[in-house]
Scaffold this motif. Structure first.
Motif, PDB file in Angstrom:
ATOM      1  N   UNK A  49       0.858  -1.173   0.000  1.00 29.68           N
ATOM      2  CA  UNK A  49       0.000   0.000   0.000  1.00 29.68           C
ATOM      3  C   UNK A  49       0.897   1.226   0.000  1.00 29.68           C
ATOM      4  N   UNK A  50       0.350   2.395  -0.261  1.00 27.43           N
ATOM      5  CA  UNK A  50       1.155   3.629  -0.277  1.00 27.43           C
ATOM      6  C   UNK A  50       1.842   3.896   1.061  1.00 27.43           C
ATOM      7  N   UNK A  51       1.346   3.291   2.138  1.00 23.60           N
ATOM      8  CA  UNK A  51       1.975   3.450   3.448  1.00 23.60           C
ATOM      9  C   UNK A  51       3.150   2.496   3.624  1.00 23.60           C
ATOM     10  N   UNK A  52       3.335   1.576   2.692  1.00 24.08           N
ATOM     11  CA  UNK A  52       4.407   0.600   2.788  1.00 24.08           C
ATOM     12  C   UNK A  52       3.965  -0.723   3.385  1.00 24.08           C
ATOM     13  N   UNK A  53       2.745  -0.784   3.886  1.00 26.12           N
ATOM     14  CA  UNK A  53       2.209  -2.031   4.442  1.00 26.12           C
ATOM     15  C   UNK A  53       1.761  -2.934   3.293  1.00 26.12           C
ATOM     16  N   UNK A  54       1.825  -4.247   3.471  1.00 29.04           N
ATOM     17  CA  UNK A  54       1.380  -5.154   2.406  1.00 29.04           C
ATOM     18  C   UNK A  54      -0.126  -5.056   2.192  1.00 29.04           C
ATOM     19  N   UNK A  55      -0.549  -5.442   1.005  1.00 29.19           N
ATOM     20  CA  UNK A  55      -1.976  -5.464   0.701  1.00 29.19           C
ATOM     21  C   UNK A  55      -2.454  -6.912   0.700  1.00 29.19           C
ATOM     22  N   UNK A  56      -3.704  -7.095   1.014  1.00 38.67           N
ATOM     23  CA  UNK A  56      -4.308  -8.416   1.082  1.00 38.67           C
ATOM     24  C   UNK A  56      -4.342  -9.034  -0.314  1.00 38.67           C
ATOM     25  N   UNK A  57      -3.867 -10.265  -0.450  1.00 38.53           N
ATOM     26  CA  UNK A  57      -3.901 -10.911  -1.762  1.00 38.53           C
ATOM     27  C   UNK A  57      -5.311 -11.257  -2.221  1.00 38.53           C
ATOM     28  N   UNK A  58      -6.280 -11.300  -1.290  1.00 44.43           N
ATOM     29  CA  UNK A  58      -7.653 -11.641  -1.656  1.00 44.43           C
ATOM     30  C   UNK A  58      -8.480 -10.425  -2.071  1.00 44.43           C
ATOM     31  N   UNK A  59      -8.393  -9.326  -1.276  1.00 42.36           N
ATOM     32  CA  UNK A  59      -9.270  -8.183  -1.551  1.00 42.36           C
ATOM     33  C   UNK A  59      -8.524  -6.908  -1.931  1.00 42.36           C
ATOM     34  N   UNK A  60      -7.200  -6.850  -1.704  1.00 42.43           N
ATOM     35  CA  UNK A  60      -6.423  -5.674  -2.084  1.00 42.43           C
ATOM     36  C   UNK A  60      -6.393  -4.564  -1.049  1.00 42.43           C
ATOM     37  N   UNK A  61      -7.020  -4.760   0.108  1.00 41.69           N
ATOM     38  CA  UNK A  61      -6.986  -3.751   1.161  1.00 41.69           C
ATOM     39  C   UNK A  61      -5.656  -3.804   1.908  1.00 41.69           C
ATOM     40  N   UNK A  62      -5.302  -2.698   2.540  1.00 40.71           N
ATOM     41  CA  UNK A  62      -4.094  -2.642   3.344  1.00 40.71           C
ATOM     42  C   UNK A  62      -4.227  -3.580   4.538  1.00 40.71           C
ATOM     43  N   UNK A  63      -3.145  -4.281   4.851  1.00 40.94           N
ATOM     44  CA  UNK A  63      -3.129  -5.183   6.001  1.00 40.94           C
ATOM     45  C   UNK A  63      -2.468  -4.471   7.170  1.00 40.94           C
ATOM     46  N   UNK A  64      -2.829  -4.855   8.384  1.00 42.63           N
ATOM     47  CA  UNK A  64      -2.234  -4.236   9.568  1.00 42.63           C
ATOM     48  C   UNK A  64      -1.314  -5.235  10.246  1.00 42.63           C
TER      49      UNK A  64
END
Length: 75
Positions: A49-64
């Motif tokens: 994600x633009x914050x540098x956190x990975x994105x979910x491979x299923x839905x594309x949302x930022x992961x925490x």
């Protein structure tokens, strides 16, 4: 004394030696999908994600990132 010995044996069997020793400090979670990826399982080519956190491979949302401190954790 049998009860105390049993409790001690149970506590000894769940000690820190059951924790992974691969250098993991936690895991990334997708709050929408419930997908979990351990930090040591991420590859350098994972989308971020633009914050540098990975994105979910299923839905594309930022992961925490969440650090687990429990015994025998998979994190």
């Amino acid at each position: 004394m049998g009860l105390l010995a049993s409790v001690k044996a149970m506590l000894d069997s769940t000690g820190s030696r059951n924790r992974p020793t691969d250098g993991s400090t936690g895991a990334y979670w997708c709050d929408d999908c419930g997908v979990r990826i351990r930090d040591v399982d991420l590859e350098g080519s994972e989308a971020t994600h633009e914050t540098g956190e990975p994105v979910c491979p299923d839905c594309g949302d930022e992961m925490r990132f969440e650090r687990s401190t429990g015994r025998s954790c998979a994190c």
